[in-house]
Design an enzyme around this catalytic site. Sequence first.
Site, PDB file in Angstrom:
ATOM      1  N   GLU A  87      -4.348  -7.506  -6.516  1.00 29.29           N
ATOM      2  CA  GLU A  87      -2.975  -7.995  -6.728  1.00 29.29           C
ATOM      3  C   GLU A  87      -2.738  -9.281  -5.939  1.00 29.29           C
ATOM      4  OE1 GLU A  87      -0.479  -3.826  -7.446  1.00 29.29           O
ATOM      5  OE2 GLU A  87      -0.109  -5.054  -5.672  1.00 29.29           O
TER       6      GLU A  87
ATOM      7  N   ARG B 204       0.862  -1.178   0.000  1.00 30.72           N
ATOM      8  CA  ARG B 204       0.000   0.000   0.000  1.00 30.72           C
ATOM      9  C   ARG B 204       0.897   1.226   0.000  1.00 30.72           C
ATOM     10  NH1 ARG B 204      -5.096   1.919   1.958  1.00 30.72           N
ATOM     11  NH2 ARG B 204      -5.337   3.908   0.861  1.00 30.72           N
ATOM     12  N   GLY B 205       0.889   1.971  -1.110  1.00 30.59           N
ATOM     13  CA  GLY B 205       1.842   3.055  -1.284  1.00 30.59           C
ATOM     14  C   GLY B 205       1.819   4.088  -0.178  1.00 30.59           C
ATOM     15  N   GLU B 206       0.651   4.485   0.268  1.00 35.01           N
ATOM     16  CA  GLU B 206       0.543   5.519   1.295  1.00 35.01           C
ATOM     17  C   GLU B 206       1.194   5.071   2.600  1.00 35.01           C
ATOM     18  OE1 GLU B 206      -3.575   6.420   1.725  1.00 35.01           O
ATOM     19  OE2 GLU B 206      -3.844   6.940  -0.383  1.00 35.01           O
ATOM     20  N   ASP B 207       1.200   3.755   2.838  1.00 31.58           N
ATOM     21  CA  ASP B 207       1.739   3.240   4.104  1.00 31.58           C
ATOM     22  C   ASP B 207       3.262   3.172   4.121  1.00 31.58           C
ATOM     23  OD1 ASP B 207      -0.868   2.947   4.835  1.00 31.58           O
ATOM     24  OD2 ASP B 207      -0.833   0.764   5.030  1.00 31.58           O
ATOM     25  N   THR B 208       3.854   2.620   3.052  1.00 36.65           N
ATOM     26  CA  THR B 208       5.273   2.242   3.167  1.00 36.65           C
ATOM     27  C   THR B 208       6.154   2.624   1.982  1.00 36.65           C
ATOM     28  OG1 THR B 208       4.848   0.060   2.169  1.00 36.65           O
ATOM     29  CG2 THR B 208       4.643   0.227   4.562  1.00 36.65           C
ATOM     30  N   ARG B 209       5.593   3.292   0.964  1.00 39.61           N
ATOM     31  CA  ARG B 209       6.425   3.575  -0.217  1.00 39.61           C
ATOM     32  C   ARG B 209       7.669   4.384   0.152  1.00 39.61           C
ATOM     33  NH1 ARG B 209       5.754   3.757  -5.724  1.00 39.61           N
ATOM     34  NH2 ARG B 209       3.513   3.389  -5.591  1.00 39.61           N
TER      35      ARG B 209
ATOM     36  N   GLY C 229      -8.875   2.767 -12.562  1.00 39.11           N
ATOM     37  CA  GLY C 229     -10.211   2.328 -12.173  1.00 39.11           C
ATOM     38  C   GLY C 229     -10.161   1.478 -10.920  1.00 39.11           C
TER      39      GLY C 229
END
Length: 730
Positions: free
Chosen positions: A93, A26-31, A59
Amino acid sequence: MNTQFVVGESSSSSPHLSCDVFLSFRGEDTRKTFTGHLYTQLCQVGVHTFIDDEELRKGDVISIELDKAIEQSRVSIVVLSKNYAFSSWCLDELVKILDCKQMLKQIVLPIFYDVDPSQVRKQTGSFGEALVKHKERSFGAERVEKWKAALTEAANLSGWHLRNVADGHESKFIKSIIKQVLQEVNQTPLDVAHYPIGLDSPIEDILLLMQSGCEHEVRMVGICGVGGIGKTTLAKAIYNRIFLQFGGCCCFLSDIRSKVEELGLVKLQEKLLHHILKTKDFEVDSVAEGVNLIKARLGSKKVLIVLDDVDHRSQLESLTRERSWFGSGSVIIITTRDEHLLYGLTTSEIYRAKLLNDNEAQQLFSCHAFSYFSPPQEYVELTQDIIKYSGGLPLALVTLGSHLQVRSVKEWRYEFKKLKAIPHGDIQKILKISFDGLDVNTQSVFLDIACAFHGCYEAEVIETLNACGFYSESAISTLVQRNLLQRDWPSLVMHHLVQEMGREIVRMESQDPGKRSRLFNPQEAIDVLQGHKGSENVQALVVERRALKGVKLTTKAFQKMINLRVLKIDNLYISGDVELLSKELRWLSWEGCPLKCIPSNFPVEKLVVLNMRESNIQEVGLDFQCCRSLKVLNLSDCKRLRSTPNFRGSRSLETLYLDNCSSLKKIHPSIGNLDSLITLSFSCCKKITDLPSSICQLKSLEFLDISSCSSLQTLPVDFGDMQSLRSLFA
C-alpha cells in the site's frame, strides 16, 4: 514538451475522486484504538474516508479494489505503528501511495504512532526486523528494496509524531490531524457549468500554453475576450484540471472587478494569503504591506492563483506583479476583457477566447431550452434564428435558452420579436460593464460606431471622428483591446450583441426618439422626420438603405437638428433648401440622391466624407475653397455626371471615387491641384478619351485606377513623373 500538467478525464472538473482520505494502517496495531478513533472523527466532520477491511486483502498483494481506492483518494494518511512493516500488504500500500503522490500529485501525511521517524527512515528496530523476515520469506530482493525505499521516503515527509504533539495526548493529537486534513480536503473543485459544451478544445489549447518552457518557471496565462464569452468558465475548468498538483496552495479570486469596488485591494491580498497559507492569524494594513507579505510568504511555494475579471493594472500590481514573488512551477491565470492589461505577457501566454461554432451553439442553447442537444422539430427554425442572433456568445445562448424554457412556439415568436427591439436585460447588464469602464471620449466613439459606422472603413471613421473633436485613434485602440470592436481590414466591425448593447444605451436616453443622441431605428427615424420632432440632441441619424423608400420629405425635417454630425439617408427623396441641413455635418451619405446638382450652398464647411453614389447628379456646383475638411468624395455610379467639378481651392481631398460614371467625358484640369490626393479611381468610365496632363502634378497620389476605361488611348507624356504612385490599374 513539458508534461507536468496531468490531464484528467473531464473537461469541466477535476479527475474523479471517490473519497477524500485513504487510511493505511496495520489493523492488529491500531484498528480498535487510534485509527478507529481517527476514522470516527474524520467521518463526523464530513471527510469521506476509506478504511479497508481484511476481505480486501487477498494473498500476498493488495487487491484491485484497494489499488483503486488509493488512486481515487485526495489524501493518504499512513499510520506507521511498531508492527506496520511486518505486513506485506501495508508495505505494498505504501509503495502504491507514494507512486500516486508522484504521478497524481496526491498528498501523503505520515503519522508516527509510538515509533521514532529515524527508525522508519533507517529501518532499525521493529522495521529492520520486519524486513529481515520478509527476505527470509522469499519476497524477492527487488520487492524488499522497493519497500525500504518507500519507508525512507515516507519518513522524510512532513507528518505527525505522537510523542512531539500535544504531549502524547491522543485526543489532542487527533484534533490537530483533523485540522490539517480539513485544510487539504477543503480544496474542492469549482462548479464550472451545468452543460460544459465547447470547452474541450480551448482547455487543451490553454494547457499547451502552460506547458511551454521550463517546468520550473513561473508561468502566467492570460485569457481575454468580450464579456459573456466564457473566460471565467474556462479558468474554472483549467483550475479543476490541475489544482491537485499544487498541494493545496491554490486560490481562485473570482470577480475581482466588483470585489475591489466592494472590499478594496487590501482585503483581496488578505484573501489570497489566507487561502494559500491556510491561516487567518494575520491582517494586512496596506497594499504596500500586502505586497511584501505575498513576496515573503509565497516566494518559496509552488502556487496556483487565478485572478478572474481583472479590469485595472493596480489589481495585478498588488497581487501578482512579479513572477519572482512565487516559487518555481507556480501558475498564474488571469482573465480580463482588456487585453492591454496583459502587455507583460508574451504572445504565447495569451489566449483569446473564441465564440462557439454553430454546432456547439445549438447544443448549448438546446440543453438549456429543452434539456436535449437538439431542438424538437417544431422549434428548429426559431432555434436557428436565436442562435444566429446570439452570434455564438455563450452568455446569450445560456440566458435565452433558460428564458425560453417550457414556453410554446407562439410565445417564442413573441419573445424573439421583442428581443430584436429590446435586448435581454441580463445580457445587456454583463456587456455594459465594459462600456461603463470607458472614458467619455471612448464611450462617444463606441456609440458612434455602434449606431452609425459599423462595417465602415477605419480610415474614414478616424478622419470623421477626429473632425468631431474626438481622439478616435486612441479610442478605437482601447475598444479593440477591450474586445468591444474588431478590425476586419479595412473595416471596423462589432459582435452583433455588443452593437445591440450600444444601441440600447442610446435608446434608454429618452422615451422620445427625437431627443436621443443617435437615431438608427428605421421606424423611429420616419416618425421623427415626418413629424419634424428632431432636436438639438440628435448627433447622428442613420437610415438603412431603402428603409424610407417612397417617403418624401423636405429639408425642414432637419431644421432643429443643429448638432447633427453624421447623416446617412441613402435613397431618400428630400426636397427644399439644403441650407437647412446642419452646419456641423462631418459625414454625409446620400446614395441615390435625387438632386441634379450639388448646389454651392451645400453645408460642406466641416464635411469630411461625402458619399453620393448612384445619384441623379449631373453637375457638382460645390465651391471647393469652402470644403476645408473634405477628405473623401464618392461620386461612383453617377450615370448622368458628364464632367468632374472644378477642384480649385481644395486642399484636403485625399480620396476621389468616380467609378462607373458612364457619361463622364471631361476631367477638369484643376484635378492637378489636389496636392493631398492619395487615391483616384476612374474604373469603367468608358467615355473618357484622355487624362489631363495636370494629373501628373499629383505629388501625393499612390493609387490610380483607370481599368476598363475602354476609350482611353494614351497617357500624358509626363505620366512617369508621379513619384509617389505605387499602384496603377489600367
